[in-house]
Enzyme design. Sequence first.
Site, PDB file in Angstrom:
ATOM      1  N   SER A 283       0.655  -1.194  -0.095  1.00 12.45           N
ATOM      2  CA  SER A 283      -0.216  -0.062   0.101  1.00 12.45           C
ATOM      3  C   SER A 283       0.847   1.252   0.174  1.00 12.45           C
ATOM      4  O   SER A 283       0.317   2.313  -0.367  1.00 12.45           O
ATOM      5  CB  SER A 283      -1.001   0.055   1.140  1.00 12.45           C
ATOM      6  OG  SER A 283      -0.066   0.092   2.305  1.00 12.45           O
TER       7      SER A 283
ATOM      8  N   ASP B  26      -2.671   8.486   7.480  1.00  7.89           N
ATOM      9  CA  ASP B  26      -3.681   7.873   8.208  1.00  7.89           C
ATOM     10  C   ASP B  26      -2.935   6.990   9.177  1.00  7.89           C
ATOM     11  O   ASP B  26      -1.806   7.124   9.423  1.00  7.89           O
ATOM     12  CB  ASP B  26      -4.395   6.946   7.258  1.00  7.89           C
ATOM     13  CG  ASP B  26      -3.680   5.961   6.548  1.00  7.89           C
ATOM     14  OD1 ASP B  26      -2.442   5.838   6.963  1.00  7.89           O
ATOM     15  OD2 ASP B  26      -4.112   5.529   5.473  1.00  7.89           O
TER      16      ASP B  26
ATOM     17  N   HIS C 112       0.271   5.153   7.024  1.00  6.90           N
ATOM     18  CA  HIS C 112       0.657   5.810   5.640  1.00  6.90           C
ATOM     19  C   HIS C 112       1.014   7.180   5.970  1.00  6.90           C
ATOM     20  O   HIS C 112       0.394   8.228   6.518  1.00  6.90           O
ATOM     21  CB  HIS C 112       0.004   5.565   4.502  1.00  6.90           C
ATOM     22  CG  HIS C 112      -0.550   4.166   4.100  1.00  6.90           C
ATOM     23  ND1 HIS C 112      -1.782   3.752   4.801  1.00  6.90           N
ATOM     24  CD2 HIS C 112      -0.016   3.108   3.666  1.00  6.90           C
ATOM     25  CE1 HIS C 112      -1.969   2.382   4.490  1.00  6.90           C
ATOM     26  NE2 HIS C 112      -0.800   2.031   3.782  1.00  6.90           N
TER      27      HIS C 112
END
Length: 362
Positions: free
Chosen positions: A33, A323, A326
């Site tokens: 991600s 978040d 990240h």
Amino acid sequence: MHTIFVSWVLLGLLAACAGRQAEARAFLVFGDSLVDSGNNDYLATTARADSYPYGIDYPTRRPTGRFSNGLNIPDLISEHIGSEPTLPYLSPQLTGQNLLVGANFASAGIGILNDTGFQFLNIIRIYKQLEYFQQYQTRVSALVGPEQAQRLVNEALILITLGGNDFVNNYYLVPFSARSRQFSLPDYVVYLISEYRKVLARLYELGARRVLVTGTGPLGCVPAELAQRSRRGECAVELQRAASLFNPQLADMVNSLNNQIGSDVFIYADAFRMHMNFISNPQAYGFVTSKIACCGQGPYNGVGLCTIVSNLCPNRDLYAFWDSFHPSEKANRIIVQIILTGSNEYMNPMNLSTILALDSKT
């Protein structure tokens, strides 16, 4: 006579454009991600970033599947090498000339191991990403011929980011996870490195000749782990230990692969050290905090996903984390700057600026 002259001019212009296209270096991205630019939007998975407020600072102000408020690390590297951002491999727009820009094969939730991220259901595991890479080469070959396709791949810049999920979404996912019962932490790290070596060797077999390999960030310092494991905001010791065991062994493995090949194919990027700079001293980088996520809920905004009902900070540039896991776009910019110009303690055997200068001479 006039039409012949116009034809020659057009041919000259076309040749110049083709030359520029060939000069612009393809960029290929593999991993999780931290570098996924939207592949998971096309999959039935819970690991997705396709709703507000993701993308709130992206040029379109819309979510794109990037786990960021704006641009992610691949976007910023594309900016520096002077090319368009690479499209997700699953994007229907990845056809024709777009293929020559490169492709992003990354998928949120994946790890080095196949059982990592199983809770997210359909994600593109690393060997599937490598299969897609082969498919990509076939498609480029149909477009420009096999020789040009091979050249494009050999000359491409490649980024791979793996490993964090093998701890966070596998070994430490639940107490007494299957992998933690099977391996002590030091043995698990040795196993991960041996499996990662196979992945990198396969990339090389498939034609990769310039590969940036990032280590894991400080896993114990992300807001999700602070929320779960921290009493007073200190980084979670066990996850920090995992990262501090994994990264030096990854650096050694990259070095030994290069020695075996006889060339600096793989470049190690010390993401742990890059992150720790602004985690240890956020104010020096213009952040108000490196502990609280901009978007989330619960302690440190580290619980659950970033959604429309989450707390959302008004100024993303003041937060090191977007978040619970990240970095913000601002933090990503700091990381990419070090990838570009960092000394040997961050980038080994050389930084990206040196790679670009070297490769432009060949």
